[in-house]
Design a protein around this motif. Structure first.
Motif, PDB file in Angstrom:
ATOM      1  N   PHE A 353       2.068   6.258   7.053  1.00 31.38           N
ATOM      2  CA  PHE A 353       2.482   7.211   5.892  1.00 31.38           C
ATOM      3  C   PHE A 353       1.912   6.406   4.565  1.00 31.38           C
ATOM      4  O   PHE A 353       2.691   6.135   3.584  1.00 31.38           O
ATOM      5  N   ASP A 354       0.567   5.959   4.929  1.00 31.87           N
ATOM      6  CA  ASP A 354      -0.126   5.114   3.544  1.00 31.87           C
ATOM      7  C   ASP A 354      -0.089   6.109   2.490  1.00 31.87           C
ATOM      8  O   ASP A 354       0.198   5.309   1.388  1.00 31.87           O
ATOM      9  N   ILE A 355      -0.516   7.260   2.498  1.00 31.95           N
ATOM     10  CA  ILE A 355      -0.848   8.070   1.338  1.00 31.95           C
ATOM     11  C   ILE A 355       0.147   9.460   1.674  1.00 31.95           C
ATOM     12  O   ILE A 355      -0.421  10.264   2.449  1.00 31.95           O
ATOM     13  N   LEU A 356       1.242   9.592   1.245  1.00 34.00           N
ATOM     14  CA  LEU A 356       2.021  10.629   1.590  1.00 34.00           C
ATOM     15  C   LEU A 356       1.316  12.165   0.906  1.00 34.00           C
ATOM     16  O   LEU A 356       1.182  12.134  -0.273  1.00 34.00           O
ATOM     17  N   ARG A 373      20.309  14.266  11.363  1.00 37.83           N
ATOM     18  CA  ARG A 373      19.911  13.173  10.405  1.00 37.83           C
ATOM     19  C   ARG A 373      18.599  12.749  10.856  1.00 37.83           C
ATOM     20  O   ARG A 373      18.290  12.767  12.095  1.00 37.83           O
ATOM     21  N   LEU A 374      17.562  12.379   9.888  1.00 33.17           N
ATOM     22  CA  LEU A 374      16.279  11.927  10.092  1.00 33.17           C
ATOM     23  C   LEU A 374      16.024  10.665   9.771  1.00 33.17           C
ATOM     24  O   LEU A 374      16.091  10.048   8.627  1.00 33.17           O
ATOM     25  N   VAL A 375      15.563   9.840  10.695  1.00 37.56           N
ATOM     26  CA  VAL A 375      15.095   8.445  10.514  1.00 37.56           C
ATOM     27  C   VAL A 375      13.549   8.508  10.409  1.00 37.56           C
ATOM     28  O   VAL A 375      13.039   9.044  11.397  1.00 37.56           O
ATOM     29  N   VAL A 376      12.847   7.633   9.533  1.00 38.65           N
ATOM     30  CA  VAL A 376      11.576   7.438   9.601  1.00 38.65           C
ATOM     31  C   VAL A 376      11.218   5.873   9.593  1.00 38.65           C
ATOM     32  O   VAL A 376      11.811   5.365   8.624  1.00 38.65           O
ATOM     33  N   ALA A 377      10.712   5.415  10.691  1.00 40.26           N
ATOM     34  CA  ALA A 377      10.342   4.155  10.766  1.00 40.26           C
ATOM     35  C   ALA A 377       8.719   3.972  10.381  1.00 40.26           C
ATOM     36  O   ALA A 377       8.090   4.682  10.779  1.00 40.26           O
ATOM     37  N   VAL A 378       8.661   3.054   9.401  1.00 40.85           N
ATOM     38  CA  VAL A 378       7.178   2.718   8.865  1.00 40.85           C
ATOM     39  C   VAL A 378       6.465   1.329   9.572  1.00 40.85           C
ATOM     40  O   VAL A 378       7.367   0.257   9.460  1.00 40.85           O
ATOM     41  N   VAL A 384      -0.223  -2.324  10.055  1.00 35.68           N
ATOM     42  CA  VAL A 384      -1.364  -1.235   9.395  1.00 35.68           C
ATOM     43  C   VAL A 384      -2.325  -2.050   9.493  1.00 35.68           C
ATOM     44  O   VAL A 384      -3.507  -1.292  10.011  1.00 35.68           O
ATOM     45  N   LYS A 385      -2.767  -3.148   9.261  1.00 28.33           N
ATOM     46  CA  LYS A 385      -4.114  -3.732   9.211  1.00 28.33           C
ATOM     47  C   LYS A 385      -4.521  -4.001  10.460  1.00 28.33           C
ATOM     48  O   LYS A 385      -5.609  -3.693  10.893  1.00 28.33           O
ATOM     49  N   ARG A 386      -3.570  -4.171  11.574  1.00 31.63           N
ATOM     50  CA  ARG A 386      -4.087  -4.458  12.835  1.00 31.63           C
ATOM     51  C   ARG A 386      -4.725  -3.102  13.482  1.00 31.63           C
ATOM     52  O   ARG A 386      -5.493  -3.042  14.274  1.00 31.63           O
ATOM     53  N   LEU A 387      -3.694  -2.016  12.900  1.00 36.14           N
ATOM     54  CA  LEU A 387      -4.163  -0.670  13.534  1.00 36.14           C
ATOM     55  C   LEU A 387      -5.479  -0.006  12.798  1.00 36.14           C
ATOM     56  O   LEU A 387      -6.080   0.672  13.247  1.00 36.14           O
ATOM     57  N   LYS A 388      -5.324  -0.106  11.497  1.00 33.61           N
ATOM     58  CA  LYS A 388      -6.399   0.562  10.764  1.00 33.61           C
ATOM     59  C   LYS A 388      -7.623  -0.154  10.168  1.00 33.61           C
ATOM     60  O   LYS A 388      -8.519   0.454   9.641  1.00 33.61           O
ATOM     61  N   GLY A 389      -7.535  -1.627  10.359  1.00 35.55           N
ATOM     62  CA  GLY A 389      -8.549  -2.280   9.425  1.00 35.55           C
ATOM     63  C   GLY A 389      -7.999  -3.127   8.348  1.00 35.55           C
ATOM     64  O   GLY A 389      -7.026  -3.024   7.663  1.00 35.55           O
ATOM     65  N   GLU A 390      -8.717  -4.018   7.832  1.00 36.99           N
ATOM     66  CA  GLU A 390      -8.669  -4.957   6.584  1.00 36.99           C
ATOM     67  C   GLU A 390      -8.392  -4.276   5.412  1.00 36.99           C
ATOM     68  O   GLU A 390      -7.384  -4.861   4.525  1.00 36.99           O
ATOM     69  N   LYS A 391      -8.905  -3.051   5.114  1.00 39.35           N
ATOM     70  CA  LYS A 391      -8.827  -2.579   3.975  1.00 39.35           C
ATOM     71  C   LYS A 391      -7.461  -1.557   3.944  1.00 39.35           C
ATOM     72  O   LYS A 391      -7.226  -0.920   2.771  1.00 39.35           O
ATOM     73  N   ARG A 392      -6.732  -1.410   4.822  1.00 39.50           N
ATOM     74  CA  ARG A 392      -5.599  -0.773   4.970  1.00 39.50           C
ATOM     75  C   ARG A 392      -4.548  -1.695   5.004  1.00 39.50           C
ATOM     76  O   ARG A 392      -4.587  -2.698   5.579  1.00 39.50           O
ATOM     77  N   PRO A 393      -3.446  -1.276   4.473  1.00 43.23           N
ATOM     78  CA  PRO A 393      -2.786  -0.167   3.667  1.00 43.23           C
ATOM     79  C   PRO A 393      -3.286  -0.107   2.480  1.00 43.23           C
ATOM     80  O   PRO A 393      -3.541  -1.269   1.694  1.00 43.23           O
ATOM     81  N   ILE A 394      -3.374   0.976   1.817  1.00 36.22           N
ATOM     82  CA  ILE A 394      -3.606   1.254   0.374  1.00 36.22           C
ATOM     83  C   ILE A 394      -2.431   0.999  -0.255  1.00 36.22           C
ATOM     84  O   ILE A 394      -2.577   0.353  -1.535  1.00 36.22           O
ATOM     85  N   LEU A 404       8.782   7.638   0.790  1.00 33.22           N
ATOM     86  CA  LEU A 404       9.471   8.426   1.601  1.00 33.22           C
ATOM     87  C   LEU A 404      11.039   8.524   1.324  1.00 33.22           C
ATOM     88  O   LEU A 404      11.508   9.635   1.696  1.00 33.22           O
ATOM     89  N   GLU A 405      11.702   7.492   0.794  1.00 37.62           N
ATOM     90  CA  GLU A 405      13.083   7.605   0.439  1.00 37.62           C
ATOM     91  C   GLU A 405      13.355   8.808  -0.363  1.00 37.62           C
ATOM     92  O   GLU A 405      14.393   9.651  -0.337  1.00 37.62           O
ATOM     93  N   ALA A 406      12.317   9.108  -1.131  1.00 42.12           N
ATOM     94  CA  ALA A 406      12.418  10.373  -2.131  1.00 42.12           C
ATOM     95  C   ALA A 406      12.256  11.900  -1.626  1.00 42.12           C
ATOM     96  O   ALA A 406      12.637  12.563  -2.226  1.00 42.12           O
ATOM     97  N   VAL A 407      11.983  11.650  -0.363  1.00 42.05           N
ATOM     98  CA  VAL A 407      11.707  13.187   0.413  1.00 42.05           C
ATOM     99  C   VAL A 407      12.996  13.674   0.915  1.00 42.05           C
ATOM    100  O   VAL A 407      13.914  12.855   1.661  1.00 42.05           O
ATOM    101  N   GLY A 408      13.486  14.791   0.354  1.00 37.17           N
ATOM    102  CA  GLY A 408      14.971  15.114   0.708  1.00 37.17           C
ATOM    103  C   GLY A 408      15.479  15.330   1.959  1.00 37.17           C
ATOM    104  O   GLY A 408      16.398  15.330   2.532  1.00 37.17           O
ATOM    105  N   ALA A 409      14.206  15.598   3.021  1.00 44.93           N
ATOM    106  CA  ALA A 409      14.650  15.715   4.345  1.00 44.93           C
ATOM    107  C   ALA A 409      14.929  14.536   5.070  1.00 44.93           C
ATOM    108  O   ALA A 409      15.567  14.707   6.061  1.00 44.93           O
TER     109      ALA A 409
END
Length: 477
Positions: A353-356, A373-378, A384-394, A404-409
């Motif tokens: 969830f780098d850019i929502l 209840r909805l749990v989102v694990a980030v 993220v670097k290991r998965l997406k490369g050195e330029k991530r996360p933004i 994410l905390e501000a998303v009502g769901a």
């Protein structure tokens, strides 16, 4: 439970209150000498205060919330009845009293000095007249068609001697009936929608309950025996337990932080419980609001009331407290266990969830619809670097979780540092595991654990036309 402001919209809602009405009178004054006539204190009365009591206090609590309310009870043909009616009507309560020529208006006179009660004098006689029962039933019958619910507030003074008939009238009119009971015979409340005894009243009927399990068993038996939809047992500092139809028992810790005065707490619970039920149609939500309201009033000295605005503020603060939002995995585990004990279904999903974007938001709404209840694990920044490369996360982990905390769901946001969410899924053991994309269930990390614990695994699709990678590519043009 997320706070729902529509539950506090009482426009066009009308509640009927039937029961033992009283006048609570207070004489306040100073004491500085002993009487020469007897070894007692002399109180120089400087202030007289009149308050509605009993079922009248329940009606007043509803009016303070902003609910339209009609109060039915028996009073005498005396000045105290006029005082009581004036106190109520100036707060918007409509009074439809049955007047008795032979009985006085029940009045409790308390002599107070320096916030201490020196003596209480009760002026009352039990209502036993058949004609008054019939007159009361006729008034109730006339009032039921415009009522969304009826509260029977029993203080064992005789007004509800024929409550069985009144409950039948409510059932015939298809009006839910909620009872605040009294006495050692609960068979008179047979067929009510909900009955709300305190622990002492409950144990008077079923016997002592030494364990929570014993309380549950006896509560289920009592509810089934008398055909109630729900039973709510209030247990003071030990909180409340709700048995709602065939659902698992719902436990709630007391909301009180400091207790100054428990006067009227039971009246507050039944009033708020009923008001929220007529808007939400869910006892579990109504109990949560009632518990918070009771916690508020016991923190005030003397009989206190709560308004809809105050209750909305309290519920907002509660749902935005650290019981929700961003939590460490270990703290979140405790909240999930509590939710599951109370019969709530916990949904879990994960990602960078780098850019929502709108696709993520739509996905969250779909996921939340699968449970309570909805749990989102980030993924952490390192993950993220290991998965997406050195330029991530933004965006950093802290920033991503804040968005994410501000998303009502979303109820809870947490994090994990591994490449996959396997460990955190096994720690939290959600009821539903959700993944977005073109996965098959057998390839989803954590699916085996969730399924082996009786849970579900769902695959959802993101909204077409959105992806974090495409957004980053466009920004680099």
């Amino acid at each position: 439970m997320a706070m729902n402001s529509s539950y506090l919209n009482f426009k066009d809602k009308h509640i009927l209150v039937v029961g033992d009405v009283m006048l609570d009178r207070y004489w306040h004054g100073g004491t500085s000498r002993i009487s020469p006539e007897a070894p007692v204190q002399v109180v120089k009365v400087s202030n007289i205060e009149d308050r509605p009591g009993g079922a009248a206090n329940v009606a007043l609590g509803l009016a303070k919330l902003g609910v339209a309310v009609t109060l039915v009870g028996v009073v005498g043909q005396d000045e105290n009845a006029q005082v009581l009616q004036k106190c109520l009507e100036q707060e918007g309560v409509r009074c439809r009293f049955v007047q008795s020529e032979k009985l006085p208006t029940i009045t409790k006179l308390r002599v107070m000095s320096r916030h201490q009660q020196l003596i209480r004098l009760d002026f009352e006689e039990r209502i036993d007249s058949l004609s008054q029962n019939e007159a009361l039933a006729e008034v109730v019958k006339q009032a039921l068609p415009e009522a969304d619910a009826v509260i029977f507030s029993d203080y064992a003074k005789g007004c509800l001697a024929d409550v069985s008939n009144l409950i039948q009238l409510a059932n015939k009119a298809n009006v839910p009936s909620l009872v605040d009971p009294k006495g050692n015979d609960f068979s008179i409340y047979q067929g009510a929608t909900l009955v709300k005894p305190n622990l002492l009243e409950f144990e008077t009927i079923v016997g002592a309950c030494d364990t929570t399990k014993e309380l549950e068993i006896k509560a289920k038996e009592l509810k089934a025996k008398f055909g109630w939809d729900a039973l709510l047992v209030t247990r003071g500092e030990d909180g409340l337990v709700l048995l709602d139809r065939d659902k698992a028992p719902f436990y709630l810790a007391t909301a009180a932080r400091e207790v100054f005065d428990v006067t009227g707490a039971g009246d507050t619970v039944i009033a708020v419980l009923t008001a929220i039920f007529v808007t939400s149609k869910r006892f579990v939500d109504a109990v949560e609001y009632a518990n918070q309201a009771a916690g508020y009033v016991v923190g005030k000295l003397g009989t206190a009331f709560i308004t809809a605005d105050q209750l909305e503020t309290i519920m907002f603060q509660r749902t935005h407290s650290k019981n929700f939002g961003v939590l460490a995995p270990e703290a979140l585990l405790q909240q999930i266990k509590l939710a599951q004990v109370n019969g709530e279904k916990v949904v879990f999903t994960n990602g960078c969830f780098d850019i929502l974007h709108p696709g993520h938001v739509a996905y969250m709404k779909q996921a939340k619809a699968l449970g309570d209840r909805l749990v989102v694990a980030v993924n952490t920044d390192a993950s993220v670097k290991r998965l997406k490369g050195e330029k991530r996360p933004i965006n950093s982990l802290e920033h991503r979780m804040a968005v994410l905390e501000a998303v009502g769901a979303i109820d809870w946001v947490t994090w994990f540092d591994e490449n996959t969410p396997k460990n955190i899924i096994e720690l939290l053991s959600p009821d539903v595991l959700v993944k977005g994309g073109d996965y098959s269930i057998d390839t989803i990390v954590g699916a085996e654990h969730v399924l082996s614990n009786g849970g579900e695994v769902k695959v959802l699709t993101f909204l077409d036309g959105y992806s974090t990678t495409s957004i980053i590519d466009k920004a680099n043009l």
